[in-house]
Design a protein around this motif. Structure first.
Motif, mmCIF file in Angstrom:
data_model
loop_
_atom_site.group_PDB
_atom_site.id
_atom_site.type_symbol
_atom_site.label_atom_id
_atom_site.label_comp_id
_atom_site.label_asym_id
_atom_site.label_seq_id
_atom_site.Cartn_x
_atom_site.Cartn_y
_atom_site.Cartn_z
ATOM 1 N N ALA A 148 0.716 -0.997 -0.220
ATOM 2 C CA ALA A 148 -0.170 0.205 -0.112
ATOM 3 C C ALA A 148 0.935 1.188 0.004
ATOM 4 C CB ALA A 148 -0.994 -0.028 1.353
ATOM 5 N N THR A 149 0.631 2.204 -0.951
ATOM 6 C CA THR A 149 1.329 3.451 -0.975
ATOM 7 C C THR A 149 0.545 4.726 -0.633
ATOM 8 O OG1 THR A 149 0.854 3.585 -3.173
ATOM 9 C CG2 THR A 149 2.989 2.471 -2.629
ATOM 10 N N ASP A 150 -0.837 4.597 -0.824
ATOM 11 C CA ASP A 150 -1.764 5.629 -0.433
ATOM 12 C C ASP A 150 -2.013 5.553 0.964
ATOM 13 O OD1 ASP A 150 -4.107 7.589 -1.114
ATOM 14 O OD2 ASP A 150 -5.000 6.191 0.223
ATOM 15 N N PRO A 151 -1.837 6.734 1.835
ATOM 16 C CA PRO A 151 -2.255 6.731 3.209
ATOM 17 C C PRO A 151 -3.406 6.312 3.704
ATOM 18 C CG PRO A 151 -0.874 8.636 2.535
ATOM 19 C CD PRO A 151 -1.369 8.223 1.416
ATOM 20 N N GLY A 152 -4.444 6.377 3.088
ATOM 21 C CA GLY A 152 -5.626 5.987 3.395
ATOM 22 C C GLY A 152 -5.882 4.464 3.350
ATOM 23 N N PHE B 126 -3.283 2.533 3.130
ATOM 24 C CA PHE B 126 -2.199 1.678 4.258
ATOM 25 C C PHE B 126 -3.064 1.937 5.281
ATOM 26 C CE2 PHE B 126 1.180 1.988 7.239
ATOM 27 C CZ PHE B 126 2.127 1.176 6.560
ATOM 28 N N PHE B 127 -3.655 2.993 6.028
ATOM 29 C CA PHE B 127 -4.413 3.055 7.277
ATOM 30 C C PHE B 127 -5.227 1.711 7.435
ATOM 31 C CE2 PHE B 127 -8.417 3.934 9.260
ATOM 32 C CZ PHE B 127 -7.916 3.952 10.554
ATOM 33 N N ASP B 128 -6.226 1.389 6.513
ATOM 34 C CA ASP B 128 -7.001 0.444 6.401
ATOM 35 C C ASP B 128 -6.405 -1.011 6.457
ATOM 36 O OD1 ASP B 128 -9.188 2.109 5.990
ATOM 37 O OD2 ASP B 128 -9.093 2.017 3.985
ATOM 38 N N ARG B 129 -5.341 -1.160 5.847
ATOM 39 C CA ARG B 129 -4.527 -2.384 6.088
ATOM 40 C C ARG B 129 -3.904 -2.431 7.261
ATOM 41 N NH1 ARG B 129 -2.552 -3.490 -0.378
ATOM 42 N NH2 ARG B 129 -4.709 -3.365 -1.267
ATOM 43 N N ASN B 130 -3.401 -1.516 7.859
ATOM 44 C CA ASN B 130 -2.791 -1.468 9.112
ATOM 45 C C ASN B 130 -3.812 -1.786 10.226
ATOM 46 O OD1 ASN B 130 -0.495 -0.614 10.839
ATOM 47 N ND2 ASN B 130 -1.989 0.615 11.560
ATOM 48 N N THR B 131 -4.913 -1.335 9.865
ATOM 49 C CA THR B 131 -5.934 -1.745 11.043
ATOM 50 C C THR B 131 -6.238 -3.183 11.073
ATOM 51 O OG1 THR B 131 -7.041 0.552 10.686
ATOM 52 C CG2 THR B 131 -8.449 -1.118 11.531
ATOM 53 N N GLU B 132 -6.243 -3.567 9.660
ATOM 54 C CA GLU B 132 -6.754 -5.088 9.645
ATOM 55 C C GLU B 132 -5.450 -5.988 10.393
ATOM 56 O OE1 GLU B 132 -7.185 -5.745 5.305
ATOM 57 O OE2 GLU B 132 -9.129 -4.669 5.492
ATOM 58 N N TYR B 133 -4.200 -5.517 10.040
ATOM 59 C CA TYR B 133 -3.193 -6.249 10.543
ATOM 60 C C TYR B 133 -3.477 -6.140 12.028
ATOM 61 C CZ TYR B 133 1.863 -7.325 11.774
ATOM 62 O OH TYR B 133 2.828 -8.068 12.134
ATOM 63 N N ASN C 106 -5.350 11.759 9.417
ATOM 64 C CA ASN C 106 -4.704 10.356 9.063
ATOM 65 C C ASN C 106 -3.170 10.408 9.442
ATOM 66 O OD1 ASN C 106 -3.299 8.162 7.902
ATOM 67 N ND2 ASN C 106 -4.577 8.414 6.411
ATOM 68 N N PHE C 107 -2.971 9.739 10.380
ATOM 69 C CA PHE C 107 -1.425 9.623 11.020
ATOM 70 C C PHE C 107 -0.526 9.428 10.093
ATOM 71 C CE2 PHE C 107 2.054 7.591 13.233
ATOM 72 C CZ PHE C 107 2.432 8.364 14.033
ATOM 73 N N PHE C 108 -0.742 8.600 9.060
ATOM 74 C CA PHE C 108 0.451 8.355 8.136
ATOM 75 C C PHE C 108 0.625 9.407 7.186
ATOM 76 C CE2 PHE C 108 -1.273 4.087 9.737
ATOM 77 C CZ PHE C 108 -0.166 3.793 10.238
#
Length: 230
Positions: free
Chosen positions: A131-135, A137-144, A172-174
Motif C-alpha cells: 500500500a502506498t496511499d495513506p488511506g 495503508f491505514f485500512d490495511r494497518n488496521t486489519e493487521y 490520518n497519522f500516516f
C-alpha cells in the motif's frame, strides 16, 4: 495505535459528518490547534464550536475535559479552556506507552498464535507492504493490528487497546507525519517475522521500537509547527 481520526474537514452543510460524539468534537478541536487556527494561549470558543458543528454544549464540554487530560488545553474555573502547547516529554511518553501495550500484544500473539494465525498475519502484512496511499495503508494497518490482537487471545488486552487509541496527531497519522508510514512498514515486517518464529521477546522489542521512532517523528513535527510548550 498510529491510525487516523475523522477525515480533515469533518463538518458538512448539516454539521458533523457522522453521529455526534465528544470524541469527534475533540478531534475537531485538535485539528483547529494542529492547523494553528487556535494558537497557544487562545480561549477555546466552545459556543462557536457547538454552533459550527450544530451540536449541544454537552459533547463540547466533554471534549474539552478529554483534551485537558491529554494536555491540549487547560480548563480554568469560571474562565473557560485555553490552548496549551503540548509537552515534549508527555508526547514521547504517549508513544512509548503505546509501545508497551502493543509490544505486549505482539509478545502474546507470538506465544499463543497457531500456524494458521501466523499465515494470516503474514498475508495481512503482505497487503500492507504494497500500500502506498495513506488511506489504503491505514485500512490495511488496521486489519493487521486487529488480527494481532485476536492472536493474543485476551479480552483484557483487547479492552486496553480500545481504551488507549487516541492519537495526538489529528487526521490520518500516516498522511500527516512525514516518514511514519515507512517506519510502520519496516517495524511490522520485523514483528511479523518474530511472531512467525514464535519469538515473543523479539516481537515485543520490535513493536516498541517502532512506536518509539514514530514518537520522535511526532515530536519533530509538533516542534516545527510551534505546538510544543517550553
Amino acid at each position: 495505535m498510529s491510525g487516523r481520526g475523522p477525515a480533515r474537514g469533518p463538518v458538512g452543510r448539516d454539521g458533523l459528518a457522522r453521529p455526534t460524539s465528544a470524541a469527534q468534537v475533540a478531534e475537531y478541536i485538535r485539528q483547529l490547534i494542529f492547523d494553528t487556527t487556535l494558537r497557544t494561549g487562545d480561549r477555546v470558543p466552545q459556543d462557536e464550536i457547538a454552533a459550527d458543528l450544530r451540536v449541544s454544549r454537552v459533547p463540547v464540554r466533554e471534549a474539552v475535559i478529554a483534551l485537558d487530560r491529554e494536555g491540549w488545553v487547560t480548563s480554568e474555573p469560571h474562565r473557560g479552556a485555553f490552548v496549551n502547547g503540548l509537552d515534549e516529554n508527555s508526547t514521547r511518553d504517549h508513544y512509548d506507552m503505546l509501545g508497551l501495550l502493543y509490544g505486549y500484544t505482539a509478545r502474546r500473539a507470538a506465544e499463543r498464535g497457531i500456524a494458521e494465525d501466523r499465515t494470516e498475519l503474514a498475508a495481512r502484512y503482505a497487503a500492507l507492504r504494497t500500500a502506498t496511499d495513506p488511506g489504503e495503508f491505514f485500512d490495511r494497518n488496521t486489519e493487521y493490528l486487529r488480527h494481532l490482537l485476536a492472536m493474543a487471545r485476551s479480552q483484557r488486552v483487547t479492552a486496553m487497546a480500545r481504551l488507549f487509541t487516541t492519537n495526538l496527531v489529528p487526521g490520518n497519522f500516516f498522511a500527516e507525519v512525514p516518514g511514519v508510514m515507512a517506519i510502520q512498514r519496516r517495524g511490522l515486517r520485523a514483528v511479523t517475522t518474530a511472531v512467525g518464529k514464535g519469538d515473543g521477546e523479539a516481537a515485543q522489542r520490535e513493536l516498541a521500537a517502532m512506536l518509539h521512532d514514530q514518537g520522535e517523528r511526532v515530536v519533530r513535527l509538533l516542534s516545527k509547527r510551534g505546538l510544543l510548550a517550553g
